[in-house]
Design a protein around this motif. Structure first.
Motif, mmCIF file in Angstrom:
data_model
loop_
_atom_site.group_PDB
_atom_site.id
_atom_site.type_symbol
_atom_site.label_atom_id
_atom_site.label_comp_id
_atom_site.label_asym_id
_atom_site.label_seq_id
_atom_site.Cartn_x
_atom_site.Cartn_y
_atom_site.Cartn_z
ATOM 1 N N ASP A 41 0.824 -1.218 0.000
ATOM 2 C CA ASP A 41 0.000 0.000 0.000
ATOM 3 C C ASP A 41 0.860 1.271 0.000
ATOM 4 N N HIS A 42 2.157 1.131 0.164
ATOM 5 C CA HIS A 42 3.062 2.289 0.120
ATOM 6 C C HIS A 42 3.941 2.268 -1.129
ATOM 7 N N ASP A 113 4.993 4.004 7.992
ATOM 8 C CA ASP A 113 4.555 3.170 9.111
ATOM 9 C C ASP A 113 5.736 3.028 10.062
ATOM 10 N N HIS A 280 3.319 -1.963 13.939
ATOM 11 C CA HIS A 280 2.885 -0.570 14.043
ATOM 12 C C HIS A 280 2.925 -0.106 15.497
ATOM 13 N N HIS A 302 -3.766 7.062 7.610
ATOM 14 C CA HIS A 302 -4.440 5.762 7.671
ATOM 15 C C HIS A 302 -4.575 5.118 9.039
ATOM 16 N N TYR A 327 -4.640 3.120 1.506
ATOM 17 C CA TYR A 327 -3.859 2.478 2.565
ATOM 18 C C TYR A 327 -4.715 1.421 3.228
ATOM 19 N N ASP A 331 -0.548 -4.865 6.420
ATOM 20 C CA ASP A 331 0.768 -5.117 6.989
ATOM 21 C C ASP A 331 0.802 -4.974 8.500
HETATM 22 ZN ZN LIG Z 1 0.812 1.457 5.947
#
Ligand SMILES: [Zn+2]
Ligand SMILES: [Zn+2]
Length: 332
Positions: A41-42, A113, A280, A302, A327, A331
């Protein structure tokens, strides 16, 4: 479009750095992209030119083929247009970086992130005080407090040793989480072979090529049930409940994710052993980081932006949500 200071803009498809004519983690192909890390997503394919760490470029190459990329080392400063840009460790996955930008005396940090707790597979997050901090907020609610990683790994090992006729099947994202679980197991003294699903093989090899040693790994293909009994098996979350898992010896299904804090999420995946291990920042890590960086403004992406925004406001920090699209929680 929202404006970040006078020279950085937030658009639905990413953050635009006007004086460098560059996009950070854009969801659409762009002429110049700066990529914080390799999660899908990045990091997307199809950009004209990519600036990223060597590790992130290698991850992108395994997914999208060769990139027209320029590698940047951690802490190296380069000038692009009228901006000094530097990548510093984000502690999220191999190669992950925050992007630090300076323009006309103002410093903006885009976190990508990140997490604050140690991870054997990548260098720790480096706090960089700044005027504007753009933070993720995947776990931006006070209910999200991740336990100590070692104690979660101990629960896994305890379960493994309590019934040697079964295996423990751990669902873990292919990029980052899978390799982190393996290295955390090694750090807790688990030196047995670890079996893996074919979908994580290339990323395991990539991590090893960057010097992250994973110990003895074995492909589940070709292994018998008897051989796998009493062992840990790592697979992407999507494989936990599919036909593939029938080849395993009576698996105890585990999943390593920050979302395992939510019982319903564990039930949805038929997870018997939820392991709360996240890449995260949890609520305390988010708020501690903001306190430490003491930015004038915080921009939140996000996740559950609302609670963190409120927290900032009660601490006299201007805060705003960015409405970036694309996003996902792929992950966690
Ligand atoms: Zn992310
Ligand atoms: Zn990520």
């Amino acid at each position: 479009m929202a404006r970040l200071g006078s020279w950085i803009e937030s658009h639905p498809e990413g953050i635009y750095v006007r004086p460098a004519d560059a996009w950070i983690d854009p969801s659409q192909p762009k002429a110049r992209a700066w990529v914080t890390h390799g999660h899908a997503d990045h990091a997307r394919g199809g950009h004209g030119a990519v600036l990223a760490t060597t590790e992130t470029l290698a991850i992108m190459a395994t997914r999208y083929g060769p990139q027209s990329g320029q590698p940047i080392a951690y802490d190296e400063t380069i000038r692009v247009g009228d901006v000094d840009v530097r990548f510093v460790p984000a502690g999220h996955v191999l190669g992950s970086a925050q992007i630090v930008m300076e323009h006309k005396g103002e410093r903006v940090v885009v976190s990508g992130d990140y997490k604050r707790r140690p991870d054997p597979t990548c260098p720790c997050f480096v706090p960089v005080p700044c005027d504007i901090f753009v933070t993720e907020a995947t776990f931006g609610l006070p209910v999200f407090r991740h336990p100590d990683t070692g104690s979660e790994i101990d629960r896994l090992l305890h379960r493994l040793h309590s019934d040697p006729s079964r295996c423990v099947l751990v669902g873990a994202y292919a990029l980052g989480k899978a390799q982190r679980i393996i290295t955390e197991l090694r750090a807790r003294g688990h030196d047995q072979p670890i079996y893996f699903h074919g979908a994580i093989e290339r990323l395991n090899q990539l991590y090893e090529s960057f010097g992250i040693s994973l110990g003895e790994l074995r492909h589940t293909g070709g292994a018998t049930k008897a051989e796998m009994a009493g062992h840990v098996v790592i697979a992407p979350p999507g494989a936990l409940n599919d036909r593939w898992s029938r080849r395993l010896p009576d698996p105890v299904t585990a999943m390593a994710s920050g979302w395992m804090r939510i019982r319903q999420r564990a039930r949805q995946r038929n997870v018997e052993l939820p392991l709360i291990i996240s890449d995260h920042a949890d609520w305390d890590e988010l708020t501690t980081t903001i306190r430490e960086l003491a930015p004038r403004e915080v921009w939140i992406t996000h996740g559950r932006e609302e609670a963190l925004k409120h927290w900032c406001m009660t601490h006299q920090i201007t805060a705003c949500e960015l409405n970036l699209v694309g996003y996902e929680d792929e992950d966690d």
